[in-house]
Motif scaffolding. Structure first.
Motif, PDB file in Angstrom:
ATOM      1  N   VAL A 189      42.364  42.485  30.491  1.00  0.00           N
ATOM      2  CA  VAL A 189      42.061  43.057  29.175  1.00  0.00           C
ATOM      3  C   VAL A 189      43.392  43.466  28.546  1.00  0.00           C
ATOM      4  CG1 VAL A 189      40.817  44.858  27.923  1.00  0.00           C
ATOM      5  CG2 VAL A 189      39.854  43.928  30.038  1.00  0.00           C
ATOM      6  N   ALA A 190      43.774  42.739  27.532  1.00  0.00           N
ATOM      7  CA  ALA A 190      45.021  43.031  26.806  1.00  0.00           C
ATOM      8  C   ALA A 190      46.189  43.260  27.761  1.00  0.00           C
ATOM      9  CB  ALA A 190      44.818  44.248  25.897  1.00  0.00           C
ATOM     10  N   GLY A 191      46.322  42.343  28.715  1.00  0.00           N
ATOM     11  CA  GLY A 191      47.470  42.424  29.616  1.00  0.00           C
ATOM     12  C   GLY A 191      47.283  43.371  30.797  1.00  0.00           C
ATOM     13  N   ARG A 192      46.157  44.099  30.825  1.00  0.00           N
ATOM     14  CA  ARG A 192      45.891  44.985  31.966  1.00  0.00           C
ATOM     15  C   ARG A 192      44.874  44.341  32.872  1.00  0.00           C
ATOM     16  NH1 ARG A 192      45.168  51.144  29.867  1.00  0.00           N
ATOM     17  NH2 ARG A 192      44.345  51.438  31.953  1.00  0.00           N
ATOM     18  N   GLN A 193      45.080  44.407  34.172  1.00  0.00           N
ATOM     19  CA  GLN A 193      44.037  43.885  35.055  1.00  0.00           C
ATOM     20  C   GLN A 193      43.169  45.045  35.543  1.00  0.00           C
ATOM     21  OE1 GLN A 193      44.322  41.906  39.096  1.00  0.00           O
ATOM     22  NE2 GLN A 193      44.054  40.124  37.771  1.00  0.00           N
ATOM     23  N   LEU A 194      41.896  45.000  35.103  1.00  0.00           N
ATOM     24  CA  LEU A 194      40.943  46.034  35.499  1.00  0.00           C
ATOM     25  C   LEU A 194      40.040  45.489  36.585  1.00  0.00           C
ATOM     26  CD1 LEU A 194      39.840  47.145  31.902  1.00  0.00           C
ATOM     27  CD2 LEU A 194      41.503  48.306  33.384  1.00  0.00           C
ATOM     28  N   GLN A 195      39.505  46.363  37.421  1.00  0.00           N
ATOM     29  CA  GLN A 195      38.483  45.977  38.399  1.00  0.00           C
ATOM     30  C   GLN A 195      37.138  46.412  37.815  1.00  0.00           C
ATOM     31  OE1 GLN A 195      39.076  44.229  41.186  1.00  0.00           O
ATOM     32  NE2 GLN A 195      41.273  44.204  40.724  1.00  0.00           N
ATOM     33  N   VAL A 196      36.255  45.448  37.592  1.00  0.00           N
ATOM     34  CA  VAL A 196      34.997  45.793  36.930  1.00  0.00           C
ATOM     35  C   VAL A 196      33.794  45.440  37.806  1.00  0.00           C
ATOM     36  CG1 VAL A 196      35.995  45.454  34.628  1.00  0.00           C
ATOM     37  CG2 VAL A 196      34.778  43.559  35.719  1.00  0.00           C
ATOM     38  N   THR A 197      32.715  46.168  37.600  1.00  0.00           N
ATOM     39  CA  THR A 197      31.423  45.850  38.221  1.00  0.00           C
ATOM     40  C   THR A 197      30.428  45.694  37.079  1.00  0.00           C
ATOM     41  OG1 THR A 197      31.924  46.936  40.302  1.00  0.00           O
ATOM     42  CG2 THR A 197      29.592  46.773  39.711  1.00  0.00           C
ATOM     43  N   CYS A 198      29.767  44.531  37.054  1.00  0.00           N
ATOM     44  CA  CYS A 198      28.885  44.223  35.921  1.00  0.00           C
ATOM     45  C   CYS A 198      27.444  44.064  36.394  1.00  0.00           C
ATOM     46  CB  CYS A 198      29.325  42.932  35.240  1.00  0.00           C
ATOM     47  SG  CYS A 198      31.029  42.982  34.673  1.00  0.00           S
ATOM     48  N   LEU A 199      26.527  44.417  35.511  1.00  0.00           N
ATOM     49  CA  LEU A 199      25.109  44.291  35.851  1.00  0.00           C
ATOM     50  C   LEU A 199      24.293  44.204  34.576  1.00  0.00           C
ATOM     51  CD1 LEU A 199      23.558  47.401  35.479  1.00  0.00           C
ATOM     52  CD2 LEU A 199      25.415  47.862  37.050  1.00  0.00           C
ATOM     53  N   ASN A 200      23.041  43.799  34.756  1.00  0.00           N
ATOM     54  CA  ASN A 200      22.109  43.788  33.640  1.00  0.00           C
ATOM     55  C   ASN A 200      20.887  44.601  34.048  1.00  0.00           C
ATOM     56  OD1 ASN A 200      19.958  43.013  31.801  1.00  0.00           O
ATOM     57  ND2 ASN A 200      21.348  41.417  31.078  1.00  0.00           N
ATOM     58  N   ASN A 201      20.569  45.648  33.296  1.00  0.00           N
ATOM     59  CA  ASN A 201      19.364  46.447  33.560  1.00  0.00           C
ATOM     60  C   ASN A 201      18.449  46.438  32.330  1.00  0.00           C
ATOM     61  OD1 ASN A 201      20.669  48.189  31.827  1.00  0.00           O
ATOM     62  ND2 ASN A 201      21.005  49.817  33.312  1.00  0.00           N
ATOM     63  N   GLY A 202      18.443  45.298  31.645  1.00  0.00           N
ATOM     64  CA  GLY A 202      17.694  45.183  30.390  1.00  0.00           C
ATOM     65  C   GLY A 202      18.656  44.866  29.266  1.00  0.00           C
ATOM     66  N   ASN A 203      19.908  45.206  29.479  1.00  0.00           N
ATOM     67  CA  ASN A 203      21.013  44.737  28.658  1.00  0.00           C
ATOM     68  C   ASN A 203      22.267  44.718  29.530  1.00  0.00           C
ATOM     69  OD1 ASN A 203      21.594  47.607  28.436  1.00  0.00           O
ATOM     70  ND2 ASN A 203      20.113  47.628  26.780  1.00  0.00           N
ATOM     71  N   PRO A 204      23.298  43.991  29.091  1.00  0.00           N
ATOM     72  CA  PRO A 204      24.476  43.832  29.959  1.00  0.00           C
ATOM     73  C   PRO A 204      25.414  45.047  29.962  1.00  0.00           C
ATOM     74  CG  PRO A 204      24.643  42.452  27.969  1.00  0.00           C
ATOM     75  CD  PRO A 204      23.362  43.197  27.858  1.00  0.00           C
ATOM     76  N   HIS A 205      25.943  45.356  31.119  1.00  0.00           N
ATOM     77  CA  HIS A 205      26.852  46.507  31.263  1.00  0.00           C
ATOM     78  C   HIS A 205      28.057  46.132  32.104  1.00  0.00           C
ATOM     79  CE1 HIS A 205      24.057  49.566  29.654  1.00  0.00           C
ATOM     80  NE2 HIS A 205      23.128  48.752  30.143  1.00  0.00           N
TER      81      HIS A 205
END
Ligand SMILES: N[C@H](CCC[C@H](N)C(=O)O)C(=O)O
Length: 321
Positions: free
Chosen positions: A150-166
């Motif tokens: 993200v804009a040159g930063r490396q983030l560690q993300v956890t993604c899920l969908n519980n009726g919409n995406p997060h």
């Protein structure tokens, strides 16, 4: 019947509109109308619109709800929206304590636990972490602790969908400034073809997390029910919390629980803050027909609705703390 009834849940505010009064879906541009109604300068102002009940309300059948974000986009499932809508049904439609609400993301059970305090519990079910279901691309699923540039930063993300995406971003510190800076970049990141809600999360202990939220379609939010559930689910998937998770947000605290199968419930307060009419010029601008009982010049119309709301959430901020 009012044109709108406005509620807030820890500062996450929604306009409830009865389609019989304002046929939003029948307008040439529903999205444009929703955007104007939610506009805090040119409209009424809200994070979103709850349009319902759509169609007839029949005993034993789900009540149909359509929801929109403040940018006019369609909102699959809003946990606060569902709790607010259940409260609205009980206040304006003699709704039952237990109600099944049909959204675009499926049927959801809501229980009003305390009508006077406006406390309702929503069953959000089990989220999916699978990339294809979020949807997320170029992040092989399940999307748990994956790198995202993200804009040159490396983030560690956890993604899920519980009726919409997060997308949940665990960090040692979170702030509103960070949410404003990175939120829109993650929400609109090419990895998320349907965009994503974003939660910046700090885990405080095994029962408590703190989040800052950037909502898809609404921007910075003081609170969000599905975001709170998403943060709890992500922290649980990462092994950082147990089964009862308190989620702190700038607007206050929600209580969530996660069962052995990963199904999430959220409980908390919401309250009605206003009910009113659109000015005739705004109605005309939206392409809506004039109605006989709307105030013509800003003089309040006589109140004809006998089902006066009784529920008020006392001290909504921090109620569930
Ligand atoms: N405020 C809502 C979430 C809205 C989700 C919306 N931003 C979308 O993804 O379409 C809630 O309490 O769950």
């Amino acid at each position: 019947m009012y044109d709108f009834v406005k509620y807030q849940a820890l500062g996450n505010d929604y306009l409830v509109i009865d389609p019989q009064r304002i046929d939003l879906l029948g307008l040439p541009s529903t999205a444009q109308a929703a955007r104007l109604l939610c506009d805090r300068h040119f409209g009424v102002g809200a994070d979103g619109i709850l349009l319902g009940p759509v169609g007839a309300v029949r005993d034993g059948e789900p009540v149909v709800l359509h929801a929109f974000n403040s940018d006019g986009s369609v909102c699959g499932r809003s946990a606060n929206g569902l709790r607010i809508f259940a409260l609205y049904l009980s206040q304006y439609h003699q709704g039952a304590r237990d109600v099944l609400i049909r959204t675009l993301a499926g049927d959801t059970a809501v229980r009003i636990e305390d009508l006077d305090e406006g406390i309702a519990r929503v069953e959000m079910g089990r989220p999916t972490f699978e990339a294809a279901d979020i949807p997320a691309q170029d992040l092989p699923g399940p999307v748990v602790t994956r790198p995202l540039d993200v804009a040159g930063r490396q983030l560690q993300v956890t993604c899920l969908n519980n009726g919409n995406p997060h997308t949940v971003v665990p960090l040692p510190e979170v702030s509103a400034a960070l949410a404003h800076e990175l939120g829109p970049l993650i929400a609109g990141h090419p990895a998320f073809p349907e965009r994503t809600n974003v939660q910046f999360m700090r885990v405080l202990d095994r029962e408590t997390v703190e989040i800052e939220i950037w909502e898809r379609g609404a921007g910075y939010a003081l609170a969000s029910g599905s975001s709170a559930c998403a943060a709890a689910s992500a922290a649980h998937a990462l092994g950082l919390v147990d089964h009862a998770v308190r989620v702190r947000m700038p607007g206050g605290v929600f209580e969530t629980t996660i069962d052995a199968q990963g199904a999430v419930t959220l409980s908390g307060a919401s309250e009605q803050v206003a009910a009113g009419f659109l000015a005739p010029r705004l109605r005309a601008h939206l392409g809506l027909p004039a109605v006989p009982d709307a105030p013509a010049t800003g003089t309040p119309a006589p109140h004809t609705d006998t089902s006066r709301p009784t529920a008020r959430a006392s001290a909504a901020r921090g109620t569930a703390a």
